[in-house]
Design a protein around this motif. Structure first.
Motif, PDB file in Angstrom:
ATOM      1  N   SER A 130      63.736 -48.864 113.710  1.00 16.49           N
ATOM      2  CA  SER A 130      62.544 -49.669 112.853  1.00 16.49           C
ATOM      3  C   SER A 130      61.792 -48.553 111.979  1.00 16.49           C
ATOM      4  N   ALA A 131      61.263 -47.727 112.566  1.00 14.74           N
ATOM      5  CA  ALA A 131      60.565 -46.466 111.709  1.00 14.74           C
ATOM      6  C   ALA A 131      61.365 -46.135 110.607  1.00 14.74           C
ATOM      7  N   ARG A 132      62.581 -45.729 110.846  1.00 18.61           N
ATOM      8  CA  ARG A 132      63.519 -45.322 109.833  1.00 18.61           C
ATOM      9  C   ARG A 132      63.861 -46.371 108.827  1.00 18.61           C
ATOM     10  N   LEU A 133      63.958 -47.862 109.507  1.00 19.15           N
ATOM     11  CA  LEU A 133      64.290 -48.705 108.407  1.00 19.15           C
ATOM     12  C   LEU A 133      63.118 -49.081 107.504  1.00 19.15           C
ATOM     13  N   SER A 134      61.970 -48.734 108.120  1.00 16.25           N
ATOM     14  CA  SER A 134      60.715 -48.962 107.368  1.00 16.25           C
ATOM     15  C   SER A 134      60.667 -48.104 106.166  1.00 16.25           C
ATOM     16  N   LEU A 135      60.809 -46.769 106.390  1.00 16.38           N
ATOM     17  CA  LEU A 135      60.922 -45.733 105.496  1.00 16.38           C
ATOM     18  C   LEU A 135      61.851 -46.140 104.479  1.00 16.38           C
ATOM     19  N   PHE A 136      63.200 -46.401 104.845  1.00 17.16           N
ATOM     20  CA  PHE A 136      64.229 -46.704 104.045  1.00 17.16           C
ATOM     21  C   PHE A 136      63.847 -47.883 103.002  1.00 17.16           C
ATOM     22  N   MET A 137      63.073 -48.735 103.584  1.00 18.91           N
ATOM     23  CA  MET A 137      62.804 -50.141 102.794  1.00 18.91           C
ATOM     24  C   MET A 137      61.822 -49.770 101.730  1.00 18.91           C
ATOM     25  N   ILE A 188      61.142 -46.666 100.449  1.00 22.37           N
ATOM     26  CA  ILE A 188      62.137 -45.901  99.433  1.00 22.37           C
ATOM     27  C   ILE A 188      62.867 -46.935  98.410  1.00 22.37           C
ATOM     28  N   VAL A 189      63.286 -47.795  98.959  1.00 17.94           N
ATOM     29  CA  VAL A 189      64.108 -48.523  98.322  1.00 17.94           C
ATOM     30  C   VAL A 189      63.411 -49.757  97.390  1.00 17.94           C
ATOM     31  N   CYS A 190      62.158 -50.052  97.944  1.00 16.43           N
ATOM     32  CA  CYS A 190      61.152 -50.818  97.097  1.00 16.43           C
ATOM     33  C   CYS A 190      60.662 -50.065  96.092  1.00 16.43           C
ATOM     34  N   GLY A 191      60.080 -48.780  96.439  1.00 18.15           N
ATOM     35  CA  GLY A 191      59.761 -47.713  95.405  1.00 18.15           C
ATOM     36  C   GLY A 191      60.562 -47.588  94.129  1.00 18.15           C
ATOM     37  N   ALA A 192      61.910 -47.295  94.571  1.00 22.96           N
ATOM     38  CA  ALA A 192      63.020 -47.025  93.248  1.00 22.96           C
ATOM     39  C   ALA A 192      63.287 -48.328  92.825  1.00 22.96           C
ATOM     40  N   ALA A 193      63.208 -49.563  93.470  1.00 26.88           N
ATOM     41  CA  ALA A 193      63.283 -51.026  92.850  1.00 26.88           C
ATOM     42  C   ALA A 193      62.126 -51.201  91.707  1.00 26.88           C
ATOM     43  N   ILE A 194      60.943 -50.900  92.078  1.00 26.15           N
ATOM     44  CA  ILE A 194      59.693 -50.824  91.456  1.00 26.15           C
ATOM     45  C   ILE A 194      59.953 -50.172  89.927  1.00 26.15           C
ATOM     46  N   MET A 195      60.285 -48.973  90.231  1.00 22.79           N
ATOM     47  CA  MET A 195      60.411 -48.047  89.107  1.00 22.79           C
ATOM     48  C   MET A 195      61.487 -48.501  88.157  1.00 22.79           C
ATOM     49  N   LEU A 196      62.594 -48.978  88.661  1.00 24.40           N
ATOM     50  CA  LEU A 196      63.630 -49.388  87.951  1.00 24.40           C
ATOM     51  C   LEU A 196      63.342 -50.857  87.043  1.00 24.40           C
ATOM     52  N   VAL A 197      62.501 -51.544  87.915  1.00 23.30           N
ATOM     53  CA  VAL A 197      62.032 -53.022  87.403  1.00 23.30           C
ATOM     54  C   VAL A 197      60.895 -52.463  86.101  1.00 23.30           C
ATOM     55  N   ALA A 198      60.082 -51.573  86.497  1.00 26.53           N
ATOM     56  CA  ALA A 198      59.003 -50.996  85.492  1.00 26.53           C
ATOM     57  C   ALA A 198      59.706 -50.557  83.989  1.00 26.53           C
ATOM     58  N   GLY A 207      54.393 -48.219  87.585  1.00 27.60           N
ATOM     59  CA  GLY A 207      55.173 -48.047  88.825  1.00 27.60           C
ATOM     60  C   GLY A 207      54.735 -47.050  89.730  1.00 27.60           C
ATOM     61  N   LEU A 208      54.033 -45.613  89.358  1.00 29.99           N
ATOM     62  CA  LEU A 208      53.492 -44.931  89.999  1.00 29.99           C
ATOM     63  C   LEU A 208      52.491 -45.351  90.963  1.00 29.99           C
ATOM     64  N   LEU A 209      51.681 -46.238  90.433  1.00 27.92           N
ATOM     65  CA  LEU A 209      50.513 -46.959  90.952  1.00 27.92           C
ATOM     66  C   LEU A 209      50.856 -47.698  92.228  1.00 27.92           C
ATOM     67  N   LEU A 210      52.003 -48.469  91.931  1.00 30.20           N
ATOM     68  CA  LEU A 210      52.509 -49.431  92.876  1.00 30.20           C
ATOM     69  C   LEU A 210      53.173 -48.701  94.063  1.00 30.20           C
ATOM     70  N   ASP A 211      53.952 -47.704  93.373  1.00 31.72           N
ATOM     71  CA  ASP A 211      54.722 -46.753  94.621  1.00 31.72           C
ATOM     72  C   ASP A 211      53.687 -45.970  95.368  1.00 31.72           C
ATOM     73  N   ALA A 253      53.329 -46.399  99.575  1.00 32.72           N
ATOM     74  CA  ALA A 253      53.299 -45.149 100.438  1.00 32.72           C
ATOM     75  C   ALA A 253      51.944 -45.194 101.128  1.00 32.72           C
ATOM     76  N   ALA A 254      50.855 -45.632 100.453  1.00 33.16           N
ATOM     77  CA  ALA A 254      49.483 -45.574 101.358  1.00 33.16           C
ATOM     78  C   ALA A 254      49.734 -46.426 102.483  1.00 33.16           C
ATOM     79  N   ALA A 255      50.686 -47.700 102.062  1.00 34.04           N
ATOM     80  CA  ALA A 255      50.566 -48.730 103.245  1.00 34.04           C
ATOM     81  C   ALA A 255      51.488 -48.182 104.184  1.00 34.04           C
ATOM     82  N   TYR A 256      52.713 -47.331 103.720  1.00 37.28           N
ATOM     83  CA  TYR A 256      53.234 -46.904 104.998  1.00 37.28           C
ATOM     84  C   TYR A 256      52.637 -45.844 105.699  1.00 37.28           C
ATOM     85  N   LEU A 257      51.844 -45.077 104.997  1.00 38.24           N
ATOM     86  CA  LEU A 257      51.163 -44.007 105.835  1.00 38.24           C
ATOM     87  C   LEU A 257      50.108 -44.532 106.679  1.00 38.24           C
ATOM     88  N   LEU A 258      49.597 -45.822 106.236  1.00 38.54           N
ATOM     89  CA  LEU A 258      48.571 -46.178 107.143  1.00 38.54           C
ATOM     90  C   LEU A 258      49.279 -46.713 108.219  1.00 38.54           C
TER      91      LEU A 258
END
Length: 515
Positions: free
Chosen positions: A9-16, A18-28, A246-250, A254-259
């Motif tokens: 679950s932790a690894r999947l959360s990290l993967f998701m 990363i994927v969401c961050g990359a998707a946000i940058m791509l969409v941006a 994109g960096l702001l959303l990422d 990242a902050a949510a993941y770290l929290l």
């Protein structure tokens, strides 16, 4: 399995993340590229509209000023109206010359007087009202493009005005100064002129421009293309904005993941540092023979003495450790320390050294080799007992069964911890050849209040499977007596001894009793 699920679950959360961050940058990036193209097109339309209005004003001025006076001259002899024609031409802006047309021929010019030219020499846009057309030159001024306007008064009759092409190129140049790479005016069926004054006939190569803005009053179209510099600047502007968003959303992701996961990471890092700094130590709770109250074994318990926070309970960190890569190092430390200290001090012989292991340990590569290396040099009479927590998950893994049997074949003994708290224990007794069953303290606490029959039933079941009973959490003499009466052979608890260090244990067993 729960540990694996936690880690997965932790690894999947990290993967998701990363994927969401990359998707946000791509969409941006895609969105900003689209917005940049939209803004460039809007700017081109704005320039095109402005140029259309400028040319419309030129044509409207030429066509409307003194229109009635000029129309009255059409068809009359040049000798009669030539002077009036020349005078009226002086009132017209943008116009080089005005010619009267009759019978499809130009017969009188404000600049040249009597002339005889076919109207067909001046290509005009199709239509029954006023027409316009572009010419590369006239016979009287070669190489100078012009625009002609024909105001019809009757079929083949009217007034032809010749507008200097420089007025058009000046207007087009105005658009270039405001970001257009190039701008042209296109009059259908006749040709086009660009801002540099270059004329291309209707039969020439097709125009390739980004935007076409047509006049609603006259049959012409303004063609506009933005400059490379303007397009590049606009794209970079939106790219930087998109990158920032994109960096702001990422960053928020990242902050949510770290929290969510930083406390766990910090805890595991602290455990890792504690191992390096020797902040961990092992204490031992004696296991007594019920009848004689003599020491027959010890349970090794991990303790953490932090230099700043003091004693830290295993309950606050072991759950996270068991679902992480730190499980192996922590288990190795406990087993290695317990075996080494008990062999050095040998508080009693024979002696069983019980060590708690998690189901994840039995899934680790090299675990069998680790246990075998520790037990290979044990003196006679000292045995390692592995106590399994969360035992109800064991049946789900073929690898666990294989490792269990491999360790049993090497002389390692196994105990089920907290027996009776899960519904699958009886099933596990049939599946695995455990050596000991540890009755949970919640049953022991009830033994002198009417719960002795339940203990007796557990003892009976254990005998059926050839397993010995250890009752833990014994705190009173009445509990000890009831357990002895129920046939429980081994006990442990505060009644006999609290967990102590190996040195304290060796010093306190001179009489082989803790009564």
């Amino acid at each position: 399995m729960r540990d694996r699920l936690h880690l997965t679950s932790a690894r999947l959360s990290l993967f998701m993340c990363i994927v969401c961050g990359a998707a946000i940058m791509l969409v941006a990036i895609i969105f900003c590229e689209h917005e940049a193209n939209v803004r460039v097109a809007e700017r081109e339309h704005l320039i095109g509209d402005d140029l259309v209005q400028s040319v419309d004003r030129i044509l409207d001025s030429v066509s409307s000023r003194r229109r009635g006076d000029l129309a009255a001259l059409a068809g009359k002899p040049c000798s009669e109206v030539g002077r009036s024609l020349a005078e009226l031409e002086t009132y017209l802006r943008y116009v080089r010359a005005v010619a009267l047309v009759s019978g499809g021929r130009l017969y009188c010019s404000s600049a040249l007087g009597p002339i005889d030219l076919p109207l067909s020499d001046y290509p005009l846009s199709a239509g029954h009202g006023d027409s316009i057309g572009l010419l590369a030159q006239t016979r009287y001024q070669p190489g100078v493009p012009v625009l002609v306007i024909f105001n019809r008064t009757a079929p083949g009759t009217g007034v032809l005005s010749i507008v200097e092409g420089e007025y058009l190129t000046d207007a087009l140049a105005h658009g270039v100064r405001y970001g257009a790479q190039t701008a042209s005016i296109l009059v259908r069926d006749t040709g086009r002129i660009n801002a540099r004054g270059t004329f291309v006939s209707a039969s020439g190569p097709p125009a390739r421009y980004a935007i076409r803005v047509a006049s609603r009053k006259w049959p012409f179209t303004i063609l506009v293309s933005s400059s490379d510099g303007f397009i590049s600047a606009m794209h970079w502007k939106y790219r930087i904005a998109g990158l920032a968003v994109g960096l702001l959303l990422d960053g928020l992701i990242a902050a949510a993941y770290l929290l969510a996961f930083a406390p766990r990471r910090l805890l595991l890092n602290a455990v890792r540092q504690a191992l390096r700094r020797n902040e961990f130590h092992v204490v031992y709770q004696p296991i007594m023979e019920t009848a004689s109250r003599e020491l027959v074994g010890v349970e090794a318990l991990l303790r953490w003495q932090h230099p700043k926070w003091g004693a830290i309970s295993p309950a606050s960190f072991m759950e996270e450790v068991e679902s992480s890569e730190m499980l192996g190092p922590v288990t190795q430390f406990v087993m290695r320390t317990a075996v080494t200290e008990m062999v050095q001090r040998q508080p009693a012989i024979p002696l069983r050294i019980a060590v708690n292991v998690a189901p994840g340990d039995l899934e680790r590569r090299g675990f069998v080799a680790e246990v075998e290396a520790l037990t290979a040099g044990l003196p006679p009479g000292i045995t390692v007992v592995l106590e399994l927590t969360e035992r109800f998950l064991l049946a789900g893994s073929a690898r666990t069964t294989t490792i269990f049997n491999a360790l049993k074949a090497r002389g390692v003994r196994f105990a089920i911890d907290d027996f009776g708290t899960q519904h699958s224990n009886l099933d596990l007794l049939g599946r695995f050849q455990f050596d000991y069953v540890k009755i949970d303290r919640q049953f022991v606490s009830q033994v002198d209040a009417g719960g002795a029959e339940l203990i007796a039933a557990i003892v009976s079941v254990a005998k059926h499977y050839g397993v010995q009973i250890i009752a833990e959490g014994v705190e009173t003499e009445s509990q000890h007596a009831a357990l002895h009466a129920a046939g429980v052979p081994f006990v442990q608890g505060y009644l006999y001894q609290r967990p102590v260090t190996a040195e304290q244990l060796a010093q306190g067993v001179g009489a082989r009793s803790f009564c």
